[in-house]
Each structure stands twice: as structure tokens, then as C-alpha cells.
Design an enzyme around this catalytic site. Structure first.
Site, PDB file in Angstrom:
ATOM      1  CE  LYS A 114      43.399 -15.390 122.592  1.00 45.59           C
ATOM      2  NZ  LYS A 114      44.085 -15.383 121.283  1.00 45.59           N
ATOM      3  CG  ASP A 140      39.290 -15.292 114.903  1.00 47.10           C
ATOM      4  OD1 ASP A 140      39.616 -16.107 115.782  1.00 47.10           O
ATOM      5  OD2 ASP A 140      39.836 -14.181 114.765  1.00 47.10           O
ATOM      6  CE  LYS A 170      40.222 -16.766 123.538  1.00 46.42           C
ATOM      7  NZ  LYS A 170      39.330 -17.182 122.453  1.00 46.42           N
ATOM      8  CE  LYS A 225      39.290 -21.011  88.725  1.00 44.33           C
ATOM      9  NZ  LYS A 225      40.245 -20.969  87.604  1.00 44.33           N
ATOM     10  CG  ASN A 227      46.808 -17.023 109.728  1.00 45.58           C
ATOM     11  OD1 ASN A 227      47.943 -17.479 109.788  1.00 45.58           O
ATOM     12  ND2 ASN A 227      45.762 -17.596 110.326  1.00 45.58           N
ATOM     13  CG  PHE A 253      51.410 -18.345 121.300  1.00 48.58           C
ATOM     14  CD1 PHE A 253      52.450 -17.595 120.785  1.00 48.58           C
ATOM     15  CD2 PHE A 253      51.712 -19.421 122.116  1.00 48.58           C
ATOM     16  CE1 PHE A 253      53.771 -17.918 121.075  1.00 48.58           C
ATOM     17  CE2 PHE A 253      53.020 -19.759 122.412  1.00 48.58           C
ATOM     18  CZ  PHE A 253      54.055 -19.001 121.884  1.00 48.58           C
TER      19      PHE A 253
END
Length: 394
Positions: free
Chosen positions: A344, A274, A348, A284, A208, A330
């Protein structure tokens, strides 16, 4: 507490230089040791004799008068607990930002590795100059704090933003900074940063846009507060504290749980993928005739949720260690920021959740600034307005 603290004050060539005499007196009354460096132009506004009498120390100006065979810009830097430059002219701000060391003051600033505070003062048009603002952002990125000037009547006859901020504000900033370094002494803070890398084959991966900047800023701030810091990161950083380099979510999970055993705080800033590829190719993957390719993904462990469960289990186990860490998560959202963040933290079970909006280019991934919401277990929200990530981290 300023008792026996060493404060190094740099005075540059601005009319507000005379105000620093009062500040020196206040520092001395609080029990601090004060030494003063002046640029040549500063002595056009305040005399060396006045500064010597107030500080009860020699006033430094020339660069090539070493004592005890040690260059002054190094000896003064080593002596000081904190460096304050007030007033700071546009000229000196620009030199420090660009690493120019052409006089004793700028040489000391270049060599100084501890807390530095700058209090600018100048004409309002100079203050608004694009280059000056850019230089200030450069200094902020290095962890240098600046106290913005105030609005009012200026010596040049203008009315606007440019006059030195109040001496009370400068005094309080120095006082806070001197005590800042002791805040987390004896405590261990574990911080994660960067985006995890999930390998597809030897040359490709899923990741990301996380730059790791927020986690790095938090780690530096914690270190400056006296904490034992462990930064678990996917990025390469040169820092004066322990780093653990990881790649995948599994790697990060293992590293975090290893450090959990002795930590007081865990701040999960990293953007953990995730999902990961179910079967990584050892070779490859060659491009074939097919127009599409399918990758089967499986869920990665939810590190934050597992940490929170571990914390609950520790509380239930009377034989477990007494110091159970505070856990901070976060939350990066592109829509319904507070709604998703509150859901969240409830799911959590962490102690605090920091929510930031990644849909905005000015504060999203890779940006130098951020704007966040701090949410606690009760759902109460505190907003930290947009500022450099170093300031948000503190």
C-alpha cells in the site's frame, strides 16, 4: 529545560515519600520552581519542615486556607506547568480515577487540565489488584501518564513489583513532558478520524466500525505538543482545537484539501469507505415482497493517493509553496498485515504508513488499546508494542 518551569508535586502516604526529597532538590538545581502538596498521611513519613526547606516554598495540606481570595485547589492548578504525584498510593489513584476530591491533593488533581504524571508505589499484591489496574487504565484514557513501579524488596517484607520507580526515570519523564508542549509549536497538523457514512436513503447508510478513538488520541497528542490541530471527523468530540464535522468520503475529501493548503502534516487515520451508493434515494426505500435488494455501488475517491499525487505535483511546480506537508496514511488489515501494508505505501506514495490488525478484538475497531507498525518509504518497519491509544499516539 526546566529553567523557570513550575512543578507541582503531590506526595501521598507511602514509605517512598522520603525519596521525593531528593527529587525536589534535583528539580530545584535544574532551575525549576517547586511547590508541594501532601495528603495528611504523607506527613507521617516526611516532615513539612524538610519539604519547605527543599522546595523553598510553603507546603500545602489543608483545603480551606485560600490566599488572595482564590481557592487553593484552583490557584495551585493554575500556577503549575505540570503535576507529579509520587509516590501515588492505591487509595489516591482510585480517588482520582473516580473523580473523588476529598482532600487538597485530589481536589487539585480533579481541577488540573495540564500534563499529569503519576508514579505508583505499593505492596505487590495491591499493585496486582484488578481494581487498581482498572483505575490506572481509566487515568491513561484521560491522558494521564503513569510510571510503573519496579520489582524489588518492599518495606512490608515482600519481594515483588511495587517499589517506586527510579528517581532518574521520574526526573526524565517530567523533563520530557515539559519540553513536549513545544515540540510542534508553530506547525499545523491535520488529522482525520472515524468511519465515513455513505447514505442509501434518508434513514439508512453504509459505514464501518471505526470509533475515531485513534484519530482523537493523535489530535490530542499533537495539541499537547503545541501544534495547531484540525481534526476532520465523522464523530462528535468536545476538544480544545478546531474540528470539522463531515459525513461522507466526498465531504472528507473536500475538507482535507481545503486544509492541505496551509498544513505541515496530514495524518489520515479515518476509515474512508471505498464505495458509495450510485443513486441515493430521496425517500425511504420501502420493504417490498422481494427477498433481495440490489444496491449499485461506485468507487469513492482515494483521498490518500490524491494527497500524495498533489504533493508530487507541488514538488515539480517551482511556483508552489515551499512547505509541502508530510503525509501519513493508515492501513487497517485483517490478514497479511505487513505484506499488504508495504504494498500500500508503495502504491499510494505517502511518507509513512501506520498498519494495524483489525482482526484482533483487543486492538481492533473500538478498542482502547492498539499495536501498530510504522512503515517508511524505504520499507523499514518499526513496531509499537500494544499500549493504550494515548501512548501509541504520542
Amino acid at each position: 529545560m526546566m529553567q523557570n518551569k513550575h512543578i507541582l508535586i503531590g506526595i501521598t502516604g507511602g514509605i517512598a515519600a522520603y525519596k521525593i526529597c531528593t527529587l525536589i532538590r534535583d528539580f530545584k538545581k535544574s532551575g525549576a520552581e517547586v511547590k508541594v502538596i501532601c495528603t495528611p498521611n504523607a506527613l507521617n513519613f516526611v516532615t513539612k519542615l524538610t519539604l519547605q526547606n527543599l522546595s523553598q516554598n510553603e507546603v500545602y495540606e489543608g483545603e480551606f486556607t485560600p490566599q488572595n481570595w482564590k481557592p487553593e485547589h484552583i490557584s495551585l492548578s493554575d500556577w503549575a506547568d505540570i503535576m507529579l504525584i509520587a509516590p501515588a498510593t492505591a487509595n489516591t489513584i482510585g480517588k482520582i480515577a473516580q473523580g473523588i476530591a476529598d482532600n487538597l491533593l485530589t481536589s487539585v488533581a480533579c481541577a488540573f487540565s495540564k500534563k499529569m504524571i503519576i508514579a505508583p508505589a505499593m505492596n505487590c499484591n495491591m499493585w496486582q489488584n484488578e481494581s487498581v489496574q482498572k483505575n490506572l487504565k481509566t487515568l491513561q484514557a484521560r491522558g494521564i501518564e503513569y510510571l510503573p513501579p519496579e520489582e524489588g524488596f518492599l518495606a512490608c517484607g515482600y519481594v515483588g513489583k511495587g517499589r517506586l520507580c527510579s528517581l532518574e526515570k521520574i526526573y526524565n519523564a517530567v523533563d520530557e513532558a515539559l519540553n513536549y508542549s513545544e515540540k510542534f509549536k508553530g506547525e499545523k497538523i491535520v488529522i482525520t478520524s472515524g468511519g465515513t457514512i455513505e447514505q442509501i436513503d434518508p434513514v439508512r447508510y453504509i459505514s464501518n466500525y471505526s470509533s475515531g478513538k485513534m484519530g482523537l488520541a493523535l489530535a490530542k497528542s499533537a495539541h499537547n505538543m503545541g501544534a495547531e490541530v484540525v481534526l476532520i471527523t465523522t464523530k462528535d468530540f468536545e476538544v480544545p482545537f478546531k474540528t470539522v464535522k463531515v459525513k461522507s468520503a466526498i465531504d472528507m475529501q473536500n475538507a482535507v484539501f481545503e486544509e492541505y493548503k496551509t498544513s505541515d502534516y496530514i495524518i489520515m487515520t479515518a476509515a474512508v469507505a471505498d464505495y458509495r451508493v450510485k443513486e441515493k434515494s430521496k425517500q425511504k426505500i420501502k420493504k417490498g415482497e422481494e427477498e433481495t435488494i440490489t444496491l449499485e455501488l461506485v468507487k469513492n475517491p482515494d483521498i490518500l493517493a490524491q494527497l500524495c499525487k498533489k504533493k508530487i505535483d507541488c514538488r515539480a511546480d517551482k511556483s508552489a509553496r515551499n512547505n509541502i506537508p508530510i503525509i501519513v496514511g493508515f492501513c487497517a488489515e485483517s490478514e497479511n498485515l505487513l505484506k499488504n501494508a508495504k504494498a500500500k505505501i508503495e502504491k499510494k506514495g505517502c511518507d509513512f504508513l501506520i498498519a494495524n490488525d483489525i482482526s484482533r478484538n483487543d486492538i481492533g475497531f473500538g478498542a482502547d488499546e492498539n499495536e501498530v507498525y510504522i512503515i517508511d518509504k524505504k520499507g523499514e518497519v518499526t513496531k509499537l508494542e500494544k499500549a493504550h491509544k494515548n501512548i501509541i499516539a504520542r
